[in-house]
Design a protein around this motif. Sequence first.
Motif, PDB file in Angstrom:
ATOM      1  N   ILE A 122     -10.429  11.002   7.188  1.00  0.00           N
ATOM      2  CA  ILE A 122      -9.285  10.540   7.712  1.00  0.00           C
ATOM      3  C   ILE A 122      -8.052  11.158   6.843  1.00  0.00           C
ATOM      4  O   ILE A 122      -7.301  11.873   7.285  1.00  0.00           O
ATOM      5  N   GLU A 123      -8.098  10.712   5.490  1.00  0.00           N
ATOM      6  CA  GLU A 123      -7.037  11.158   4.773  1.00  0.00           C
ATOM      7  C   GLU A 123      -6.835  12.846   4.751  1.00  0.00           C
ATOM      8  O   GLU A 123      -5.565  13.194   4.777  1.00  0.00           O
ATOM      9  N   THR A 124      -7.741  13.694   4.748  1.00  0.00           N
ATOM     10  CA  THR A 124      -7.538  15.101   4.919  1.00  0.00           C
ATOM     11  C   THR A 124      -7.705  15.638   6.304  1.00  0.00           C
ATOM     12  O   THR A 124      -7.434  16.798   6.519  1.00  0.00           O
ATOM     13  N   MET A 127      -4.196  13.977  13.244  1.00  0.00           N
ATOM     14  CA  MET A 127      -3.014  13.190  13.121  1.00  0.00           C
ATOM     15  C   MET A 127      -2.496  12.990  11.803  1.00  0.00           C
ATOM     16  O   MET A 127      -3.256  12.572  11.056  1.00  0.00           O
ATOM     17  N   LYS A 128      -1.340  13.174  11.402  1.00  0.00           N
ATOM     18  CA  LYS A 128      -0.866  13.110  10.188  1.00  0.00           C
ATOM     19  C   LYS A 128      -0.602  11.495   9.486  1.00  0.00           C
ATOM     20  O   LYS A 128      -0.597  10.686  10.535  1.00  0.00           O
ATOM     21  N   ASN A 129      -0.897  11.339   8.641  1.00  0.00           N
ATOM     22  CA  ASN A 129      -0.869   9.822   7.811  1.00  0.00           C
ATOM     23  C   ASN A 129      -0.503   9.787   6.456  1.00  0.00           C
ATOM     24  O   ASN A 129      -0.304  10.836   5.933  1.00  0.00           O
ATOM     25  N   ARG A 130      -0.067   8.537   6.082  1.00  0.00           N
ATOM     26  CA  ARG A 130       0.549   8.288   4.627  1.00  0.00           C
ATOM     27  C   ARG A 130      -0.478   7.726   3.636  1.00  0.00           C
ATOM     28  O   ARG A 130      -0.312   6.926   2.638  1.00  0.00           O
ATOM     29  N   LEU A 131      -1.907   7.999   4.137  1.00  0.00           N
ATOM     30  CA  LEU A 131      -2.957   7.376   3.383  1.00  0.00           C
ATOM     31  C   LEU A 131      -2.927   7.734   1.926  1.00  0.00           C
ATOM     32  O   LEU A 131      -3.139   6.660   0.941  1.00  0.00           O
ATOM     33  N   ARG A 132      -2.801   8.790   1.744  1.00  0.00           N
ATOM     34  CA  ARG A 132      -2.950   9.181   0.352  1.00  0.00           C
ATOM     35  C   ARG A 132      -1.732   8.362  -0.535  1.00  0.00           C
ATOM     36  O   ARG A 132      -2.122   8.230  -1.610  1.00  0.00           O
ATOM     37  N   VAL A 133      -0.730   8.464  -0.086  1.00  0.00           N
ATOM     38  CA  VAL A 133       0.348   7.958  -0.865  1.00  0.00           C
ATOM     39  C   VAL A 133       0.252   6.551  -0.949  1.00  0.00           C
ATOM     40  O   VAL A 133       0.325   5.904  -1.949  1.00  0.00           O
TER      41      VAL A 133
END
Lengths: 67, 67
Positions: B33-35, B1-7
Amino acid sequence: MKNRLRVLRAENRWSQADLAEKLGVSRQAVNAIETGKHDPSLTLAFALAETFGQSIEEIFCPKEQNN
Amino acid sequence: MKNRLRVLRAENRWSQADLAEKLGVSRQAVNAIETGKHDPSLTLAFALAETFGQSIEEIFCPKEQNN
DNA sequence: TTAATATGTAATGTTAGCCTTACATTATGT
DNA sequence: ACATAATGTAAGGCTAACATTACATATTAA
Protein backbone atom coordinates in the motif's frame (compact mmCIF):
# COMPACT_ATOMS: atom_id res chain seq x y z
CA MET A 1 -20.23 -2.88 6.00
CA LYS A 2 -23.32 -0.76 6.54
CA ASN A 3 -23.96 2.18 4.24
CA ARG A 4 -26.54 4.83 3.41
CA LEU A 5 -26.56 4.38 -0.34
CA ARG A 6 -30.20 3.45 -0.69
CA VAL A 7 -31.31 6.57 1.11
CA LEU A 8 -28.87 8.83 -0.71
CA ARG A 9 -29.96 7.37 -4.00
CA ALA A 10 -33.62 7.86 -3.13
CA GLU A 11 -32.97 11.49 -2.18
CA ASN A 12 -31.58 12.03 -5.65
CA ARG A 13 -34.25 9.88 -7.30
CA TRP A 14 -31.65 7.79 -9.07
CA SER A 15 -32.12 4.15 -9.98
CA GLN A 16 -29.31 1.71 -9.29
CA ALA A 17 -28.65 1.84 -13.04
CA ASP A 18 -28.45 5.65 -12.97
CA LEU A 19 -25.93 5.58 -10.15
CA ALA A 20 -23.95 2.79 -11.77
CA GLU A 21 -23.64 4.83 -14.93
CA LYS A 22 -22.44 7.90 -13.02
CA LEU A 23 -19.84 5.76 -11.28
CA GLY A 24 -18.83 3.82 -14.35
CA VAL A 25 -19.55 0.45 -12.82
CA SER A 26 -22.18 -2.21 -13.44
CA ARG A 27 -25.66 -2.02 -11.99
CA GLN A 28 -24.97 -5.32 -10.24
CA ALA A 29 -21.97 -3.79 -8.51
CA VAL A 30 -24.16 -1.00 -7.11
CA ASN A 31 -26.77 -3.51 -6.04
CA ALA A 32 -24.21 -5.73 -4.33
CA ILE A 33 -22.78 -2.83 -2.35
CA GLU A 34 -26.20 -1.47 -1.44
CA THR A 35 -27.42 -4.82 -0.22
CA GLY A 36 -24.22 -5.42 1.73
CA LYS A 37 -22.96 -8.31 -0.37
CA HIS A 38 -19.72 -6.50 -1.21
CA ASP A 39 -17.70 -3.64 0.13
CA PRO A 40 -16.63 -1.20 -2.56
CA SER A 41 -12.99 -0.74 -3.44
CA LEU A 42 -11.45 2.39 -1.92
CA THR A 43 -11.48 3.98 -5.38
CA LEU A 44 -15.18 3.31 -5.79
CA ALA A 45 -15.85 4.56 -2.26
CA PHE A 46 -14.19 7.85 -3.21
CA ALA A 47 -16.28 8.02 -6.37
CA LEU A 48 -19.46 7.46 -4.36
CA ALA A 49 -18.44 10.14 -1.87
CA GLU A 50 -17.87 12.63 -4.65
CA THR A 51 -21.10 11.69 -6.41
CA PHE A 52 -23.17 12.30 -3.28
CA GLY A 53 -21.09 15.23 -2.02
CA GLN A 54 -20.39 13.54 1.27
CA SER A 55 -17.35 12.03 2.92
CA ILE A 56 -16.67 8.31 2.88
CA GLU A 57 -17.14 8.32 6.65
CA GLU A 58 -20.59 9.87 6.24
CA ILE A 59 -21.67 7.19 3.80
CA PHE A 60 -20.06 4.03 5.18
CA CYS A 61 -19.94 2.62 8.67
CA PRO A 62 -17.20 0.07 9.27
CA LYS A 63 -18.16 -0.83 12.85
CA GLU A 64 -20.29 -3.83 13.49
CA GLN A 65 -22.71 -1.59 15.37
CA ASN A 66 -25.05 -4.13 16.97
CA ASN A 67 -28.00 -2.08 15.89
CA MET B 1 -3.62 5.96 -5.30
CA LYS B 2 -1.31 8.36 -3.47
CA ASN B 3 -1.16 8.27 0.33
CA ARG B 4 0.69 9.75 3.28
CA LEU B 5 1.37 6.52 5.11
CA ARG B 6 5.15 6.73 5.05
CA VAL B 7 5.10 10.16 6.66
CA LEU B 8 2.45 9.25 9.20
CA ARG B 9 4.34 6.12 10.10
CA ALA B 10 7.57 8.09 10.49
CA GLU B 11 5.83 10.61 12.74
CA ASN B 12 4.89 7.74 15.00
CA ARG B 13 8.25 6.01 14.59
CA TRP B 14 6.60 2.78 13.63
CA SER B 15 8.15 0.22 11.30
CA GLN B 16 6.01 -1.31 8.58
CA ALA B 17 5.91 -4.42 10.76
CA ASP B 18 4.70 -2.37 13.74
CA LEU B 19 1.91 -0.85 11.71
CA ALA B 20 1.00 -4.19 10.16
CA GLU B 21 0.63 -5.70 13.59
CA LYS B 22 -1.62 -2.85 14.79
CA LEU B 23 -3.77 -3.33 11.70
CA GLY B 24 -3.79 -7.10 11.81
CA VAL B 25 -2.41 -7.48 8.30
CA SER B 26 0.91 -8.66 6.91
CA ARG B 27 3.98 -6.45 6.65
CA GLN B 28 3.91 -7.01 2.91
CA ALA B 29 0.39 -5.64 2.72
CA VAL B 30 1.51 -2.43 4.42
CA ASN B 31 4.52 -2.21 2.13
CA ALA B 32 2.41 -2.75 -0.98
CA ILE B 33 0.00 0.00 0.00
CA GLU B 34 2.76 2.39 1.01
CA THR B 35 4.65 1.88 -2.23
CA GLY B 36 1.46 2.22 -4.27
CA LYS B 37 1.34 -1.35 -5.53
CA HIS B 38 -2.10 -1.92 -4.05
CA ASP B 39 -4.96 0.15 -2.78
CA PRO B 40 -6.24 -1.00 0.60
CA SER B 41 -9.69 -2.44 0.97
CA LEU B 42 -12.23 0.02 2.37
CA THR B 43 -12.15 -1.86 5.66
CA LEU B 44 -8.37 -1.55 5.88
CA ALA B 45 -8.58 2.13 4.90
CA PHE B 46 -10.93 2.67 7.85
CA ALA B 47 -8.52 0.84 10.14
CA LEU B 48 -5.63 3.00 8.95
CA ALA B 49 -7.69 6.14 9.49
CA GLU B 50 -8.50 5.09 13.02
CA THR B 51 -4.91 4.09 13.75
CA PHE B 52 -3.59 7.48 12.69
CA GLY B 53 -6.53 9.47 14.01
CA GLN B 54 -7.21 11.01 10.62
CA SER B 55 -9.95 10.68 8.04
CA ILE B 56 -9.56 8.47 5.00
CA GLU B 57 -9.65 11.61 2.87
CA GLU B 58 -6.75 13.07 4.83
CA ILE B 59 -4.63 9.97 4.27
CA PHE B 60 -5.50 8.95 0.72
CA CYS B 61 -5.73 10.96 -2.46
CA PRO B 62 -7.71 9.31 -5.26
CA LYS B 63 -7.06 11.99 -7.89
CA GLU B 64 -4.26 11.49 -10.36
CA GLN B 65 -2.79 14.82 -9.26
CA ASN B 66 0.01 15.39 -11.81
CA ASN B 67 2.77 16.03 -9.36
C1' DT C 1 -54.39 -4.65 -16.93
C1' DT C 2 -50.65 -4.25 -19.65
C1' DA C 3 -46.17 -2.43 -20.58
C1' DA C 4 -42.15 -0.49 -19.00
C1' DT C 5 -38.94 0.17 -15.38
C1' DA C 6 -36.48 -1.23 -11.32
C1' DT C 7 -34.54 -4.57 -8.41
C1' DG C 8 -32.62 -9.00 -7.03
C1' DT C 9 -29.93 -12.78 -8.08
C1' DA C 10 -27.43 -16.64 -10.49
C1' DA C 11 -23.53 -18.36 -13.42
C1' DT C 12 -19.09 -17.71 -14.97
C1' DG C 13 -14.75 -15.19 -15.65
C1' DT C 14 -10.92 -11.82 -14.48
C1' DT C 15 -8.23 -9.17 -11.48
C1' DA C 16 -6.79 -6.96 -7.24
C1' DG C 17 -5.94 -7.31 -2.37
C1' DC C 18 -4.81 -10.11 0.95
C1' DC C 19 -1.97 -14.36 2.77
C1' DT C 20 2.66 -17.19 3.65
C1' DT C 21 7.38 -18.17 2.79
C1' DA C 22 11.64 -16.79 1.33
C1' DC C 23 15.54 -14.09 0.04
C1' DA C 24 18.16 -9.71 -1.14
C1' DT C 25 19.28 -5.23 -0.04
C1' DT C 26 19.63 -1.16 2.86
C1' DA C 27 19.88 1.20 7.24
C1' DT C 28 20.96 1.36 12.14
C1' DG C 29 23.36 0.52 16.34
C1' DT C 30 27.22 -1.41 19.10
C1' DA D 1 33.13 -4.35 11.04
C1' DC D 2 29.49 -6.96 12.45
C1' DA D 3 24.91 -8.02 13.89
C1' DT D 4 20.34 -6.70 13.85
C1' DA D 5 16.43 -4.37 12.09
C1' DA D 6 13.95 -2.52 8.30
C1' DT D 7 12.54 -2.51 3.68
C1' DG D 8 11.66 -4.30 -0.98
C1' DT D 9 10.19 -7.86 -3.75
C1' DA D 10 9.09 -12.48 -5.78
C1' DA D 11 6.29 -16.85 -6.03
C1' DG D 12 2.21 -19.17 -5.33
C1' DG D 13 -2.42 -19.48 -3.28
C1' DC D 14 -7.10 -17.76 -1.80
C1' DT D 15 -11.05 -14.79 -1.84
C1' DA D 16 -13.56 -10.65 -2.70
C1' DA D 17 -14.72 -7.12 -5.98
C1' DC D 18 -15.45 -6.21 -10.21
C1' DA D 19 -17.39 -7.69 -15.22
C1' DT D 20 -21.09 -9.76 -18.61
C1' DT D 21 -25.20 -12.19 -19.61
C1' DA D 22 -29.46 -13.81 -18.38
C1' DC D 23 -33.70 -14.46 -16.02
C1' DA D 24 -37.28 -13.71 -12.30
C1' DT D 25 -39.81 -10.78 -9.63
C1' DA D 26 -41.37 -6.38 -8.01
C1' DT D 27 -42.90 -1.72 -8.77
C1' DT D 28 -44.68 2.13 -11.44
C1' DA D 29 -47.22 4.40 -15.03
C1' DA D 30 -50.46 4.71 -18.88
